[in-house]
Design a protein around this motif. Sequence first.
Motif, PDB file in Angstrom:
ATOM      1  N   ARG A  28      -6.108  -7.102  62.494  1.00 54.31           N
ATOM      2  CA  ARG A  28      -6.506  -7.341  61.808  1.00 54.31           C
ATOM      3  C   ARG A  28      -5.174  -8.106  61.054  1.00 54.31           C
ATOM      4  O   ARG A  28      -5.530  -8.877  60.049  1.00 54.31           O
ATOM      5  CB  ARG A  28      -7.619  -6.996  61.006  1.00 54.31           C
ATOM      6  N   VAL A  29      -4.479  -7.313  60.295  1.00 49.12           N
ATOM      7  CA  VAL A  29      -3.182  -7.326  59.723  1.00 49.12           C
ATOM      8  C   VAL A  29      -2.151  -9.094  60.093  1.00 49.12           C
ATOM      9  O   VAL A  29      -1.909  -9.776  59.018  1.00 49.12           O
ATOM     10  CB  VAL A  29      -2.245  -5.927  59.475  1.00 49.12           C
ATOM     11  N   LEU A  48      -4.877   3.885  60.783  1.00 52.73           N
ATOM     12  CA  LEU A  48      -4.760   2.945  60.875  1.00 52.73           C
ATOM     13  C   LEU A  48      -3.718   1.949  61.722  1.00 52.73           C
ATOM     14  O   LEU A  48      -3.624   0.475  61.318  1.00 52.73           O
ATOM     15  CB  LEU A  48      -3.340   3.060  59.803  1.00 52.73           C
ATOM     16  N   GLY A  49      -3.415   2.644  62.515  1.00 53.62           N
ATOM     17  CA  GLY A  49      -2.879   1.434  63.619  1.00 53.62           C
ATOM     18  C   GLY A  49      -4.165   0.679  64.096  1.00 53.62           C
ATOM     19  O   GLY A  49      -4.027  -0.157  64.677  1.00 53.62           O
ATOM     20  N   GLU A  50      -5.108   1.518  63.831  1.00 53.78           N
ATOM     21  CA  GLU A  50      -6.199   0.434  64.215  1.00 53.78           C
ATOM     22  C   GLU A  50      -6.731  -0.739  63.369  1.00 53.78           C
ATOM     23  O   GLU A  50      -7.690  -2.141  64.152  1.00 53.78           O
ATOM     24  CB  GLU A  50      -7.672   0.726  64.601  1.00 53.78           C
ATOM     25  N   ILE A  98     -11.105  -4.367  53.547  1.00 51.00           N
ATOM     26  CA  ILE A  98     -11.628  -4.237  54.766  1.00 51.00           C
ATOM     27  C   ILE A  98     -10.645  -2.840  55.657  1.00 51.00           C
ATOM     28  O   ILE A  98     -11.017  -3.342  56.349  1.00 51.00           O
ATOM     29  CB  ILE A  98     -11.114  -5.462  55.016  1.00 51.00           C
ATOM     30  N   PHE A  99      -9.805  -2.423  54.898  1.00 53.26           N
ATOM     31  CA  PHE A  99      -9.815  -0.997  55.659  1.00 53.26           C
ATOM     32  C   PHE A  99      -9.773   0.125  55.195  1.00 53.26           C
ATOM     33  O   PHE A  99     -10.122   0.392  54.132  1.00 53.26           O
ATOM     34  CB  PHE A  99      -7.755  -1.226  55.646  1.00 53.26           C
ATOM     35  N   SER A 100     -10.785   0.884  56.268  1.00 52.68           N
ATOM     36  CA  SER A 100     -11.100   2.285  55.900  1.00 52.68           C
ATOM     37  C   SER A 100      -9.950   3.289  55.021  1.00 52.68           C
ATOM     38  O   SER A 100      -8.434   3.169  55.500  1.00 52.68           O
ATOM     39  CB  SER A 100     -10.873   2.899  56.544  1.00 52.68           C
TER      40      SER A 100
END
Length: 396
Positions: free
Chosen positions: A271-272, A265-267, A50-52
């Motif tokens: 979600r985290v 990553l901050g985006e 789910i993470f780029s």
Amino acid sequence: AALDKALVLDPGNVGIAKERAATVAAARGAHGAITPTPSPRPAAPARPQIFSMVVGPEEKNPVGAIRQRIDEIAALQGSPAPRDRMGGADPDKFRALVTEAVHLNEARRFADALAKLGQAEQLDDRFADLHLAKGMNLRGLARWEDAVTALQRAVELDPSLKNAWFYLGDSLDNLNRLEHAVTCYDRVVALDPRDVDAWTDRGHVLNRLGRALDAIESWKRALALDPRCALAWLNKGAAEASLGQPGPAIESLERFLALGPQGQLGEHVGRVQALLAECRARLAGAGGGGSGAIQEMFNRARQADREGRRADAIAGYREVVAKDPSCFPAWMNLGICLEELDMHAEALPCYEKALAVNGREAMIWGQKGVCLGRLGRPDEALAALDKCTALAPGSP
């Protein structure tokens, strides 16, 4: 692979085990070393990535480093070795063309850079770094197949060219050629075991293949080298959560947030935080037994499963889902165990309960499709398998 499958169906067959050992020995004799055969049972499912994936920092771009390589190789013009000759009869023109291509690449004028590199290639096509530069510019244009061709040429000319292997792996990943991508990352870490980016991106591809446990080990290698690698903490935590390991997942995701991720990553911070809340809720809902007790149940069931003790594995997975009905890996593994005993009608509800918790897990759709096929329901089986391939087009 066929012998491994046979051993799953008949783990006590000594003849098959001997045949497999002989096959492995023959392969080693022919090739020097072989990649260990993965377990015939798929690893417990990982939530789709789910993470780029973030390619390494901009300074990792190896095109600029070609300047130094040009100067080094140009100084060897008198050497008789073909690899030390550059530019044929006109090394100065070759050097000027490649240097100009470097400037165009840095200005993100990828098509213009490719034109200059094409002219340089006509003078000398044996310079591995030139093909690496071509591959990088083709990547900039999202021409992945052409990039793979150029990067493959680079590693053919110089198998020690680490950056070419790295970006070849990433390009293959973009084309969903995942097994080949893993092989490329394996070459990178063989050349440089301290390459954090390679260990991190290798984990990403392994996770896409459904090999979540192997992916976690790869991320652990990255973090042992660089505890500040936010991407490794992020994806390690997501995979641990998907495997029903809320405790380790919380630790990993909290380490990610503690690094104060910025930019791309901050985006993912929101979600985290949602995933952390889910893991904490699972811990709180574990009751008096605690999450550690449930994790131990799951681990015992998996161990019994690996050892072929199907009755113990089934009992263990049933105990897990009775305590935590949201543990979809346990539902899926329970279904697989039942199918291995030809209990297909009993297995199907397990897959459906797993999908009710996580309907975006391709592996569960795949298992459901196979089960429906065995039950003589081909139309439903095809629909489930179509869903599987739509969610994970690169998965075997």
